[in-house]
Design a protein around this motif. Structure first.
Motif, PDB file in Angstrom:
ATOM      1  N   PRO A 166       0.867  -1.062   0.008  1.00 49.83           N
ATOM      2  CA  PRO A 166       0.116   0.077   0.065  1.00 49.83           C
ATOM      3  C   PRO A 166       0.743   1.324  -0.045  1.00 49.83           C
TER       4      PRO A 166
ATOM      5  N   CYS B  75       2.135   1.645  -3.547  1.00 51.70           N
ATOM      6  CA  CYS B  75       0.769   2.286  -4.060  1.00 51.70           C
ATOM      7  C   CYS B  75       0.638   3.681  -4.021  1.00 51.70           C
ATOM      8  N   LEU B  76       0.438   4.136  -2.805  1.00 50.99           N
ATOM      9  CA  LEU B  76       0.355   5.524  -2.360  1.00 50.99           C
ATOM     10  C   LEU B  76       1.363   6.478  -3.170  1.00 50.99           C
TER      11      LEU B  76
ATOM     12  N   ASP C 181      -3.965  14.241   4.867  1.00 55.01           N
ATOM     13  CA  ASP C 181      -4.657  13.292   3.840  1.00 55.01           C
ATOM     14  C   ASP C 181      -3.621  12.380   3.447  1.00 55.01           C
TER      15      ASP C 181
ATOM     16  N   LEU D   2      -3.653   8.433   4.452  1.00 58.96           N
ATOM     17  CA  LEU D   2      -3.618   7.270   3.819  1.00 58.96           C
ATOM     18  C   LEU D   2      -2.325   6.362   4.019  1.00 58.96           C
TER      19      LEU D   2
ATOM     20  N   LEU E 185      -3.253   4.107   6.878  1.00 62.52           N
ATOM     21  CA  LEU E 185      -4.119   2.793   6.313  1.00 62.52           C
ATOM     22  C   LEU E 185      -3.234   1.697   5.790  1.00 62.52           C
TER      23      LEU E 185
ATOM     24  N   TYR F 283      -6.869  -1.576   0.485  1.00 64.29           N
ATOM     25  CA  TYR F 283      -6.424  -0.542   0.445  1.00 64.29           C
ATOM     26  C   TYR F 283      -6.789   0.445  -0.860  1.00 64.29           C
ATOM     27  N   MET F 284      -6.792  -0.308  -1.918  1.00 62.90           N
ATOM     28  CA  MET F 284      -6.959   0.612  -3.104  1.00 62.90           C
ATOM     29  C   MET F 284      -8.666   0.712  -3.318  1.00 62.90           C
TER      30      MET F 284
ATOM     31  N   PHE G  38      -9.703   3.397  -1.020  1.00 59.90           N
ATOM     32  CA  PHE G  38      -9.423   4.712  -1.458  1.00 59.90           C
ATOM     33  C   PHE G  38     -10.169   5.233  -2.477  1.00 59.90           C
TER      34      PHE G  38
ATOM     35  N   SER H  77     -14.024   5.481  -1.040  1.00 59.24           N
ATOM     36  CA  SER H  77     -14.011   6.617  -0.110  1.00 59.24           C
ATOM     37  C   SER H  77     -13.955   7.886  -0.976  1.00 59.24           C
ATOM     38  N   SER H  78     -13.176   7.794  -1.745  1.00 60.12           N
ATOM     39  CA  SER H  78     -12.937   9.224  -2.353  1.00 60.12           C
ATOM     40  C   SER H  78     -14.265   9.291  -3.375  1.00 60.12           C
TER      41      SER H  78
ATOM     42  N   GLN I 295     -12.563  10.553   5.553  1.00 62.08           N
ATOM     43  CA  GLN I 295     -12.058   9.179   5.285  1.00 62.08           C
ATOM     44  C   GLN I 295     -11.946   8.456   6.648  1.00 62.08           C
TER      45      GLN I 295
END
Length: 173
Positions: free
Chosen positions: A58, A61-62, A92, A96, A99, A108-109, A112, A115-116, A143
Motif C-alpha cells: 500500500p 501504491c500511495l 490526507d 493514507l 491505512l 487499500y485500493m 481509497f 471513499s474518494s 475518510q
C-alpha cells in the motif's frame, strides 16, 4: 485488543472533528493510529518481515499515485507542482499512509477509490445545499469517519477487511 479498537475509533472521530473544524489534524494522532493498526492487525500473528511486506504494497501504491497525479498536474500546468503543495494536505497523505498498516493492498485500493467517490459526491451535494462555499474538502477527516464505520462493521461481522482472500475466492469461481 478491545481497548486498542476503542482507542482507534476515538482517534478516528477526533481526526474527523479536527479536520472539519480547523482544516488540520494534530500530527501525533497519525503515529498513534499507525501503532494501533499494527497492534490490531499484526499482534495476533506477529512477524516483522511479514508486516513489512504487507505494509510495503500500500505504501508503494500511495507513492505511485501521488507521483503520477503530480506528474499529470505538472504537465497540465507546464510547471512542476507537487500535489501536497496546493491540492492535497499532508493530513490526507499521512492518513493514507496509516491505512497501509491496516489494509492489505487490494482492500487499500478499494477503500481509497470508494471513499474518494463517496466523499467527493457528498461534498458536491453539501456545497450545492450550503450557503457557505468552500474549495477545501476535509478529505482525511471524512475518510477517517468512513473507515471508523467500516471498522465497526468488520469487527462485528465475519467480514475481515485485513484479508484479501475474498477477492481470490471471487476470482477463482
Amino acid at each position: 485488543m478491545q481497548a486498542a479498537k476503542i482507542v482507534t475509533l476515538i482517534i478516528l472521530v477526533i481526526m474527523f472533528v479536527q479536520d472539519i473544524k480547523s482544516r488540520s489534524i494534530a500530527w501525533p494522532l497519525f503515529p498513534a493510529l499507525a501503532v494501533l493498526f499494527v497492534i490490531i492487525r499484526f499482534a495476533p500473528r506477529w512477524s516483522f518481515s511479514g508486516m513489512v511486506i504487507e505494509v510495503a504494497g500500500p505504501l508503494i501504491c500511495l507513492s505511485f499515485m501521488l507521483t503520477m497525479v503530480s506528474l499529470y498536474i505538472s504537465a497540465r500546468y507546464r510547471k512542476w507542482i507537487w500535489i501536497t503543495d496546493e491540492m492535497l494536505g499532508w493530513a490526507d497523505v499521512l492518513f493514507l499512509a496509516c491505512l497501509a498498516f491496516y489494509l492489505p493492498l487490494l482492500n487499500y485500493m478499494l477503500f481509497f477509490i470508494a471513499s474518494s467517490i463517496v466523499i467527493l459526491l457528498s461534498w458536491l451535494v453539501y456545497q450545492l445545499m450550503s450557503p457557505v462555499k468552500s474549495k477545501f474538502i476535509p478529505f482525511a477527516g471524512c475518510q477517517a469517519l468512513l473507515l471508523g464505520g467500516l471498522l465497526v462493521i468488520s469487527w462485528l461481522s465475519p467480514f475481515d477487511i485485513t484479508s484479501d482472500l475474498w477477492f481470490i475466492k471471487l476470482a477463482t469461481r
